[in-house]
Design an enzyme around this catalytic site. Structure first.
Site, PDB file in Angstrom:
ATOM      1  N   SER A 258       0.840  -1.195   0.000  1.00 11.65           N
ATOM      2  CA  SER A 258       0.000   0.000   0.000  1.00 11.65           C
ATOM      3  C   SER A 258       0.875   1.245   0.000  1.00 11.65           C
ATOM      4  O   SER A 258       2.092   1.167   0.230  1.00 11.65           O
ATOM      5  CB  SER A 258      -0.885   0.010   1.244  1.00 11.65           C
ATOM      6  OG  SER A 258      -0.076   0.239   2.378  1.00 11.65           O
ATOM      7  N   LYS A 259       0.248   2.373  -0.229  1.00 13.67           N
ATOM      8  CA  LYS A 259       0.985   3.635  -0.235  1.00 13.67           C
ATOM      9  C   LYS A 259       1.621   3.858   1.146  1.00 13.67           C
ATOM     10  O   LYS A 259       2.714   4.399   1.252  1.00 13.67           O
ATOM     11  CB  LYS A 259       0.042   4.772  -0.599  1.00 13.67           C
ATOM     12  CG  LYS A 259       0.719   6.129  -0.551  1.00 13.67           C
ATOM     13  CD  LYS A 259      -0.106   7.194  -1.202  1.00 13.67           C
ATOM     14  CE  LYS A 259       0.612   8.527  -1.170  1.00 13.67           C
ATOM     15  NZ  LYS A 259       0.797   9.067   0.183  1.00 13.67           N
ATOM     16  N   ARG A 260       0.902   3.405   2.175  1.00 18.59           N
ATOM     17  CA  ARG A 260       1.410   3.553   3.554  1.00 18.59           C
ATOM     18  C   ARG A 260       2.769   2.884   3.716  1.00 18.59           C
ATOM     19  O   ARG A 260       3.668   3.417   4.373  1.00 18.59           O
ATOM     20  CB  ARG A 260       0.419   2.936   4.554  1.00 18.59           C
ATOM     21  CG  ARG A 260      -0.795   3.786   4.833  1.00 18.59           C
ATOM     22  CD  ARG A 260      -0.844   4.253   6.295  1.00 18.59           C
ATOM     23  NE  ARG A 260      -0.699   3.176   7.267  1.00 18.59           N
ATOM     24  CZ  ARG A 260      -1.701   2.412   7.683  1.00 18.59           C
ATOM     25  NH1 ARG A 260      -2.924   2.584   7.205  1.00 18.59           N
ATOM     26  NH2 ARG A 260      -1.501   1.481   8.593  1.00 18.59           N
ATOM     27  N   GLY A 262       4.984   2.427   1.459  1.00 19.32           N
ATOM     28  CA  GLY A 262       5.971   3.264   0.774  1.00 19.32           C
ATOM     29  C   GLY A 262       6.335   4.471   1.619  1.00 19.32           C
ATOM     30  O   GLY A 262       7.516   4.807   1.771  1.00 19.32           O
ATOM     31  N   ASP A 263       5.316   5.130   2.179  1.00 17.43           N
ATOM     32  CA  ASP A 263       5.567   6.314   3.006  1.00 17.43           C
ATOM     33  C   ASP A 263       6.430   5.951   4.212  1.00 17.43           C
ATOM     34  O   ASP A 263       7.344   6.679   4.589  1.00 17.43           O
ATOM     35  CB  ASP A 263       4.243   6.918   3.502  1.00 17.43           C
ATOM     36  CG  ASP A 263       3.459   7.537   2.349  1.00 17.43           C
ATOM     37  OD1 ASP A 263       4.068   7.740   1.281  1.00 17.43           O
ATOM     38  OD2 ASP A 263       2.246   7.796   2.511  1.00 17.43           O
TER      39      ASP A 263
END
Ligand code: GLU
Length: 494
Positions: A258-260, A262-263
């Site tokens: 998920s983008k999370r 990556g962040d």
């Protein structure tokens, strides 16, 4: 039969790399089979529509060189390719399906359904509108013609009529046969009260009308497959082939990337930058060739040891047998390694065409640009690494304190003074390596200490490309100045 595949994203935001991987596998399958790769924009859900996403999708495809053969921007014989432009077509086919007895109008008002939902939930159940209770509701199945005509003035939806007691058999090219009891499905809404089709309906009608031969999409759509099969059956159409691609998993632990993630871990999950809050692989210094190659490895392998492929090679090698069933784990280090391999294969002149390389060379004599790229490229995992790698050309970075303190006891200033003298006397810096090596050997100067001292003087730290190449790039004057500066630095430390 002609191979026709489609990438059918919904413009609900930036494309996640999983989306681009789906596009890639479609593209490769089309190329391999000399077929057509179609872009269809599935934008019927107005609530989820996000401005700019269609453009973003087009740009991402362009960046990696996957140009659709047919699509909203270049047209084709089966358009329009944006679902919001196909409303009339869906109306025609929903009428046909109702006529065939495969679907029906439902006039229930929102309140009734909300109450029923709440009632089911209070009994710990999920409310399903289907064969077991559809006759208790307000729909065209138990209304006569006049009643229907009168109710059509109100809001209504169209639902799929799922017959219970049947086994729905579907076939996925990657997973094999799947069977499902039709009693487990509810009567899905096919057309909403605003006259817009839902995903299932528009998707099946379009795949049929666009003569799609094989549907390649993410595994998350597998649960929709039985519904789609029922629709094909109800229309009396032959369904295309299906391939559901494995999920892309988090770098570690369970679940989808998920983008999370990556962040949290500092890697991109979008191909390109999306507004302010999402950096892309492109901005992180990936070249299209490297990025695409890594995407291809997320769930596919060639069956050999080879992992580095150009897009052209993938176009001929791609094979559905190489697609795995299980999830593909995302590994950013591997992605960078693959990118690194592609950077090595690129000529310095080609790398120089990259905007991010050119801007990092600003302020440096243009005559030296290509030479510098050639020298540094083997050290690049991403184009962004160039910033750090090229920094010593512009100025001596502050000396690495730890390394210079360690050298201090070995009299580096004395060695550097001699080295400086030799350089002054050397006409051709090309010969410097041989000359210095010879001198060190003859005078019993430890080679390591000499090299390290010179490296600290020229680059400020112990890592970097070939030392004598560095001298060539800097030229005699700058080299001598930097040596002078380092001698004072070591003297001061004493
Ligand atoms: N519009 C769907 C999506 O956003 C497409 C699913 C499919 O390919 O059938 O992924």
């Amino acid at each position: 039969m002609e191979t026709r595949v489609r990438f059918a994203p919904s413009p609900t935001g930036p494309l996640h790399i999983g989306g681009l991987r789906t596009a890639l596998f479609n593209y490769l399958f089309a190329k391999k089979n000399k077929g057509a790769f179609i872009l269809r924009v599935e934008d019927t859900d107005q609530n989820r529509y996000v401005e700019g996403s269609e453009e973003y999708i087009q740009k991402s495809l362009e960046w990696v060189g996957m140009i659709p053969d047919e699509g909203p921007s270049n047209g084709g014989n089966y358009g329009p390719y944006r679902q919001s432009d196909r409303k009339d077509i869906y109306k025609e086919y929903i009428d046909l399906l109702i006529q065939k007895g495969g679907a029906y109008y439902a006039f229930d008002d929102a309140d009734t359904l909300t109450k029923e939902r709440a009632k089911a939930e209070s009994n710990g159940k999920t409310f399903l509108y289907g064969a077991q209770n559809r006759l208790n509701f307000d729909n065209s199945l138990q209304s006569n013609k006049e009643e229907i005509a009168e109710k059509m003035n109100r809001d209504y939806v169209v639902r799929l009529k799922v017959d219970p007691g049947k086994t729905i058999s579907v076939y996925d090219e990657i997973r094999g046969a799947i069977h499902l009891d039709s009693g487990l499905l509810d009567d899905k809404i096919l057309m909403k009260s605003d006259g817009m089709p839902t995903y299932h309906f528009a998707n099946v009608v379009d795949d049929h009308l666009m003569k799609i031969s094989c549907v390649i999409r993410g595994e998350e759509w597998l649960p929709s497959l039985p519904i789609h099969q029922l629709l094909y059956d109800a229309f009396g159409w032959t369904a295309p082939q299906f391939m559901h691609l494995p999920l892309i998993l988090k770098p570690s632990g369970k679940g989808k990337l998920s983008k999370r993630d990556g962040d949290k871990e500092g890697f991109p999950v979008f191909p390109m930058k999306w507004e302010e809050n999402g950096s892309g692989f492109k901005e992180n210094g990936f070249i299209a060739e490297g990025f695409i190659n890594y995407l291809a490895l997320l769930g596919w392998n060639s069956g050999t040891e080879q992992e580095i492929f150009s897009l052209e090679e993938l176009e001929t090698l791609f094979n559905i047998k190489g697609v795995q069933k299980g999830g593909a784990r995302f590994d950013y280090e591997k992605a960078k390694w693959v990118n690194h391999q592609h950077i090595q294969q690129m000529s310095a002149a080609k790398l120089y065409e990259q905007e991010s390389i050119r801007e990092k060379l600003e302020g440096i004599d243009p005559e030296k640009h290509i030479e510098i790229i050639d020298l540094l490229k083997e050290r690049l995992f991403t184009l962004e690494d160039f910033e750090e790698e090229v920094s010593w050309v512009k100025e001596t970075s502050p000396y690495d304190e730890k390394a210079s303190s360690k050298l201090q006891s070995k009299d580096p200033q004395k060695i550097l003074k001699e080295v400086s003298k030799i350089i002054q006397e050397t006409e051709q810096l090309n010969d410097l390596k041989e000359i210095l090596m010879g001198w060190a050997k003859a005078n019993e100067v430890p080679m390591g200490v000499m090299m390290q001292s010179l490296r600290i003087a020229l680059v400020g730290k112990l890592s970097g490309p070939d030392l004598f190449q560095i001298c060539l790039v800097l030229g005699k004057d700058v080299t001598l100045n930097r040596i002078e500066r380092a001698i004072s630095h070591f003297n001061l430390k004493n």
